[in-house]
Scaffold this active site. Structure first.
Site, PDB file in Angstrom:
ATOM      1  N   ASP A 108       0.821  -1.222   0.000  1.00 37.21           N
ATOM      2  CA  ASP A 108       0.000   0.000   0.000  1.00 37.21           C
ATOM      3  C   ASP A 108       0.854   1.271   0.000  1.00 37.21           C
ATOM      4  O   ASP A 108       0.632   2.176   0.805  1.00 37.21           O
ATOM      5  CB  ASP A 108      -0.969   0.016   1.187  1.00 37.21           C
ATOM      6  CG  ASP A 108      -2.069  -1.028   1.072  1.00 37.21           C
ATOM      7  OD1 ASP A 108      -1.971  -1.896   0.189  1.00 37.21           O
ATOM      8  OD2 ASP A 108      -3.022  -0.980   1.855  1.00 37.21           O
ATOM      9  N   ASP A 115      -0.679  -4.486  -3.689  1.00 34.07           N
ATOM     10  CA  ASP A 115      -1.653  -3.402  -3.899  1.00 34.07           C
ATOM     11  C   ASP A 115      -1.013  -2.030  -3.709  1.00 34.07           C
ATOM     12  O   ASP A 115      -1.595  -1.138  -3.093  1.00 34.07           O
ATOM     13  CB  ASP A 115      -2.828  -3.529  -2.920  1.00 34.07           C
ATOM     14  CG  ASP A 115      -3.546  -4.859  -3.020  1.00 34.07           C
ATOM     15  OD1 ASP A 115      -3.536  -5.471  -4.097  1.00 34.07           O
ATOM     16  OD2 ASP A 115      -4.134  -5.300  -2.004  1.00 34.07           O
TER      17      ASP A 115
END
Length: 338
Positions: free
Chosen positions: A163, A190
């Site tokens: 992230d 991600d």
């Protein structure tokens, strides 16, 4: 995984004091080693200020509130590696006051909710490492959490693991726009995610090698675009490289948050070089079975490189030439020309 060493260029700097200083009567503040970037942010009043960050490593959390409209942060040199803002906390890191953990957004080293933000020539990093904290399961550790319309980043390095860049909006119903040009973005799981309308032009995405036995090791994008928003993430004329073995990464998976189950993630990757680290056979994967990637707005157009090879056409949805005309920087950013 090893902790990164952030090396700042040494040089003959004029230290302007323990607090930010004005420059030539203009709305400019200079921050030098020993100063605080956050102190400079707190010192500005009104719109249109510039904060110049001189070479050094600034280990602190920086938060730009919504009222700092039109703020510019820029490095003092041409190399974004010279001025580094870095901190180390994760989703599951406990707050000192005992009130709980920071959460994903709260883990960010750099946070901005200001409209018209410009960041140029800096490194924003989160050097928290999973291996150093085996007791923490919330391993998201954000380098930059950005909301606010018309946020622009050029020649910025965004460095973390899970992230890295949270490109989001100020509200579920807002379609805030962000623009990233000539940026370097590094991570594993991600590491570019959120619901903003975000254009990445000539950016370099780099996936990290993880010491894990499973595949995929991670995904570059995890958009969570609102269903009503016609534009999500657009990567154009960029490239994806990898420190991991061939085929270890996916391009994306859709993120449908529990607090916004109507999200319809949107991602277009066009005219972008996909290196061998991307799984060309199956470049997309589900985050949850209830929201299959095939039902999302994932498309590609004229990508190149071994990771872009179309071997299973149904796994590589492509834009037509006509459709591609609606997926450009100008269309996504509308009346904003950064």
């Amino acid at each position: 995984m090893r902790r990164r060493a952030f090396l700042a260029t040494a040089g003959a700097l004029t230290v302007l004091g323990a607090t930010p200083a004005f420059a030539g009567g203009r709305r400019v503040l200079h921050v030098c080693p020993g100063d605080s970037v956050q102190a400079a942010v707190d010192a500005v009043t009104g719109a249109g200020w510039t904060i110049v960050v001189h070479p050094g490593t600034y280990r602190e959390v920086v938060n730009i509130p919504a009222d700092k409209v039109g703020l510019t942060l820029r490095g003092a040199t041409r190399d974004p590696r010279d001025a580094v803002i870095v901190f180390d906390r994760a989703n599951g890191t406990r707050k000192p006051d005992g009130s709980g953990t920071y959460g994903t957004a709260g883990s960010a080293t750099f946070t901005s909710a200001a409209r018209g933000l410009t960041v140029h020539g800096l490194t924003l990093a989160n050097d928290w490492l999973r291996a150093d904290h085996p007791d923490i399961t919330g391993t998201q550790a954000v380098a930059a959490y950005v909301t606010g319309d018309r946020s622009s980043f050029t020649r910025v390095r965004l460095v973390a693991h899970q992230d890295t860049l949270f490109a989001d909006t100020t509200a579920l119903t807002a379609f805030d726009r962000q623009y990233y040009r000539d940026c370097y973005i590094e991570g594993d799981v991600d590491f570019v995610f959120g619901r903003a309308t975000a254009v990445f032009e000539r950016c370099h995405f780099h996936t990290l090698d993880r010491d894990v036995a499973f595949k995929p090791e991670g995904m570059v994008f995890a958009p969570s675009t609102a269903r009503a928003n016609p534009h999500g993430f657009l990567a154009v004329r960029s490239r994806v490289t990898s420190g991991a073995e061939d085929g270890a990464y996916k391009i994306a998976r859709p993120w449908v948050p529990s607090y916004e189950t109507t999200a319809w993630p949107s991602l277009v990757v066009r005219e972008t070089e996909l290196g061998p680290g991307i799984d060309a056979v199956a470049p997309y994967v589900d985050m949850r079975a209830a929201y299959p990637w095939q039902s999302m707005r994932f498309r590609e157009y004229r990508d190149t490189g071994p990771g872009a090879e179309i071997t299973v056409p149904e796994n590589r949805p492509q834009l037509t030439d006509t459709e591609a005309a609606s997926h450009t920087r100008a269309v996504y950013l509308g009346d904003w020309r950064p």
